[in-house]
Scaffold this active site. Structure first.
Site, PDB file in Angstrom:
ATOM      1  N   THR A 187      32.364  36.131  63.470  1.00  0.00           N
ATOM      2  CA  THR A 187      31.953  35.148  64.489  1.00  0.00           C
ATOM      3  C   THR A 187      32.864  33.917  64.373  1.00  0.00           C
ATOM      4  O   THR A 187      33.924  33.893  64.976  1.00  0.00           O
ATOM      5  CB  THR A 187      30.468  34.770  64.355  1.00  0.00           C
ATOM      6  OG1 THR A 187      30.189  34.396  63.003  1.00  0.00           O
ATOM      7  CG2 THR A 187      29.574  35.940  64.735  1.00  0.00           C
ATOM      8  N   LYS A 196      31.881  39.666  56.878  1.00  0.00           N
ATOM      9  CA  LYS A 196      31.970  38.512  57.753  1.00  0.00           C
ATOM     10  C   LYS A 196      31.147  37.388  57.155  1.00  0.00           C
ATOM     11  O   LYS A 196      30.225  37.644  56.387  1.00  0.00           O
ATOM     12  CB  LYS A 196      31.495  38.814  59.161  1.00  0.00           C
ATOM     13  CG  LYS A 196      29.982  38.834  59.269  1.00  0.00           C
ATOM     14  CD  LYS A 196      29.475  38.354  60.602  1.00  0.00           C
ATOM     15  CE  LYS A 196      29.895  36.956  60.881  1.00  0.00           C
ATOM     16  NZ  LYS A 196      28.792  35.970  60.770  1.00  0.00           N
ATOM     17  N   THR A 223      25.548  34.519  59.133  1.00  0.00           N
ATOM     18  CA  THR A 223      25.074  35.826  58.726  1.00  0.00           C
ATOM     19  C   THR A 223      26.161  36.392  57.847  1.00  0.00           C
ATOM     20  O   THR A 223      27.292  36.511  58.284  1.00  0.00           O
ATOM     21  CB  THR A 223      24.889  36.751  59.933  1.00  0.00           C
ATOM     22  OG1 THR A 223      23.956  36.146  60.796  1.00  0.00           O
ATOM     23  CG2 THR A 223      24.371  38.098  59.495  1.00  0.00           C
ATOM     24  N   GLU A 236      32.551  27.343  56.406  1.00  0.00           N
ATOM     25  CA  GLU A 236      32.735  26.356  57.468  1.00  0.00           C
ATOM     26  C   GLU A 236      33.151  25.003  56.945  1.00  0.00           C
ATOM     27  O   GLU A 236      32.443  24.377  56.165  1.00  0.00           O
ATOM     28  CB  GLU A 236      31.442  26.203  58.257  1.00  0.00           C
ATOM     29  CG  GLU A 236      31.276  27.315  59.257  1.00  0.00           C
ATOM     30  CD  GLU A 236      30.012  27.149  60.060  1.00  0.00           C
ATOM     31  OE1 GLU A 236      29.922  27.780  61.102  1.00  0.00           O
ATOM     32  OE2 GLU A 236      29.147  26.389  59.632  1.00  0.00           O
ATOM     33  N   ASN A 296      28.732  22.294  63.101  1.00  0.00           N
ATOM     34  CA  ASN A 296      27.298  22.532  63.233  1.00  0.00           C
ATOM     35  C   ASN A 296      26.568  21.473  64.036  1.00  0.00           C
ATOM     36  O   ASN A 296      25.410  21.666  64.390  1.00  0.00           O
ATOM     37  CB  ASN A 296      26.665  22.665  61.846  1.00  0.00           C
ATOM     38  CG  ASN A 296      27.074  23.970  61.212  1.00  0.00           C
ATOM     39  OD1 ASN A 296      26.668  25.021  61.659  1.00  0.00           O
ATOM     40  ND2 ASN A 296      27.918  23.894  60.196  1.00  0.00           N
TER      41      ASN A 296
END
Lengths: 396, 396
Positions: free
Chosen positions: A147, A169, A180, A265, A391
């Site tokens: 993603t 992932k 996830t 991230e 986020n």
């Protein structure tokens, strides 16, 4: 090559229109025939429909499956009975195209929580997905499951006759989604189903449980392992071949873990928190995770600022049995807490030596709690502006 | 006026040079004579020297003290035996100047962890501090105890003949320090020591325990209450006067709590998380805190983006007994989860109504877990670039 490096597997990935970006978003990994399969699943009480379905099928089959259908774009979590239905229909249709039984495939999803699967697009894409399955399809599969990952994550290892492959992932949370973590590991060793489960719990579980990006547990986290037997040779616990296979699983798991951490991230520094001397392994885990997850430790790592007080704060609040006067802490090789006390010299030098260690790409923090046998490592990352941007700034 | 609003108290605050900024950093609050005193302290196992000293003195005196000496600049935590010695010497010297016994004063510190108290400057400043004590000194005291707070925090209330006053310093973490929440509440009601403790536990503890800025528990957090008896009237549990006094304590506590939340580091939105229908109060607390502390909920609040999946994720991972299919969630008055399912219509409207509620200065999230009796509120704040800047960019 990743998951198709071991013999006896085919994989594919296509763009089905599940994601608005138009990138690949539907993947299929299958063995040549139903084979031993093992799963590790999220401990969140809120679990996505595919997590419940995969659990249920592995339990009913005694740990066997043909493969797994994976989509990115929608998490198929908090979707109620419709979500259960969609997961069943999608996997049954793919299995039908493969000439397999309706319960032979497992399922994983990652993406927006609450949004229903784009079923029409998914079903339309299945024939093309199945027809593009190939022994070289591992990388296409790995690309279809990501993603916000900036790179796909693949790993491979050999153990004598056996091959082990994996892809993952990550631990990017794409708003309004959740992280996830999906991990798929394959081997061509011939294994009893119980033995594959044992291998996964011994070599994969401790690694993927040690990773914390922000302390949040996804509704979809899944690790699946498959053993095709395609090498034509069996491995039994207690043999040298088993030991080599364990090592290869661990290598693949460690490689994927490090790839996940380095692509977290907004990451600018990876945190490696080693705790030793705890009264128990559980206590060591509580402390290592508390330090790795502390916003104060994470922002200190972002700033490259050594900060023994913040580490001590996290240790003392971890919920473990800790004697504060017996705690030693090192940043890199530099002692920054000795017997619960920050050496006064630390402030005179402004922690110059520790600062250098805190500014390394991988920040290593070691905590010794006492003389107990418990030890644990947690792998985390810093908290950066980019994490907040990814986020926070995104709006649906 | 704050802590000196009730009769029978004097206070002062001076700049002693403890902080490099030159701002006031040493405060003293005293009753006219030793009086009932009660304390609530951090649950972190790593506790600062002044926390241990204040606990010890309250236990030895049966809940009586003359007042409290507070410094900002150094936390006097992780300072070992030297830190213990310093806290004893500082309070004994101040007590001597007041003509009191060496154990009559309590102590609080906030600032850099590990750095020894600047004792020479502190001792030099004590005569001036004591001579500037006054009945109007509450605000000077409130200013001397803050660190990164942008404002000092004061509150007052009346209950018939009784007065209640309070001040607090907040939940800013100044790198390389930790947040230290210090709260001081005074009343001129005449109370038995056990009754003051009861009042503090009933009205102050639940409020200050509900606040989470980043899930970290400081080594120095302290709430102290004093009852001078200066009103000349007593309050006994079970009377109307007691009820009014409880209400005044609660009002002062609530005002200080809201001031702390709205001045949290980098705050742009305050989070008010109300959980109901839990199997127990403890379960409700686990869930309300998990939602308020979730980095994903906090960044969603920063971005003004309604995100039911992130709230559900936090609910399911809170460690409480939860049936996911029974969970309802509202953002403001907008239902965003019903029976564990995000209504499909939510994505068609892109959550427009919920978005408005998510962009309010105070974001109200209500979670109903089922039909149980447990309820709890957590007060938190969003996670902004400014939080990362304050805690990450600063280097020692």
């Amino acid at each position: 090559m990743s998951v198709t490096f071991p013999r006896g597997f085919r994989a594919a990935g296509v763009a089905a229109g599940m994601k608005p970006s138009g990138n690949p978003d539907l993947g299929l990994l299958v063995a040549d025939a139903p084979c031993p399969a093992a799963g590790l699943f999220t401990t969140n009480l809120v679990q996505a429909a595919p997590v419940r379905l995969s659990r249920e099928r592995l339990a009913a089959s005694g740990g066997r499956a043909l493969g797994v259908l994976v989509n990115s774009g929608q998490a198929n979590a908090a979707t109620g009975p419709q979500g259960e239905h969609d997961a069943r229909v999608a996997t049954a249709r793919a299995a039908e195209l493969l000439g397999a039984g309706p319960d032979d495939l497992l399922a994983c999803s990652t993406g927006v929580i609450g949004e229903p699967l784009h079923m029409e697009r998914l079903l339309d894409a299945l024939p093309g997905l199945v027809s593009s399955l190939s022994e070289g399809g591992g990388s296409a599969f790995a690309r279809a499951i990501i993603t916000t990952d900036t790179l796909s994550k693949e790993a491979r290892a050999e153990a004598g006759h056996f091959r082990v492959g994996g892809c993952a992932k990550g631990v990017g949370m794409i708003a309004p989604d959740l992280a996830t973590m999906l991990v798929f590991v394959t081997t061509d060793a011939a294994l009893a189903p119980g033995h594959l489960d044992r291998l996964a719990r011994a070599t994969l579980e401790p690694r993927f449980e040690s990773l914390t990006v922000d302390g949040c547990r996804s509704t979809n986290d899944t690790v699946l392992a498959f053993a095709s037997g395609g090498s034509g040779e069996a491995a039994e616990p207690g043999t040298a071949a088993w030991g080599a296979l364990e090592e290869a699983f661990a290598d693949v798991g460690e490689s994927l873990l490090q790839q996940l951490a380095h692509d977290a991230e907004g990451v600018t520094h990876v945190l490696l928190i080693d705790v030793e001397g705890a009264a128990s392994t559980e206590d060591a885990r509580l402390v290592s995770r508390a330090v790795a997850a502390s916003p104060l430790v994470k922002t200190a790592a972002f700033g490259g600022d050594p900060n023994p007080g913040r580490i001590l704060q996290a240790v003392g609040a971890a919920g473990a049995e800790v004697d504060p006067a017996g705690v030693d802490v090192w940043i890199g090789d530099v002692p920054v807490v000795q017997g619960g006390v920050i050496p006064p010299g630390f402030f005179e030098t402004k922690g110059a030596a520790a600062r250098e260690a805190m500014q390394a790409p991988d920040v290593r923090i070691r905590v010794r709690l006492g003389g107990g046998p418990g030890r644990s490592r947690a792998v985390g990352c810093d908290l950066s502006y980019e994490y907040v941007r990814i986020n926070g700034e995104y709006t649906t």
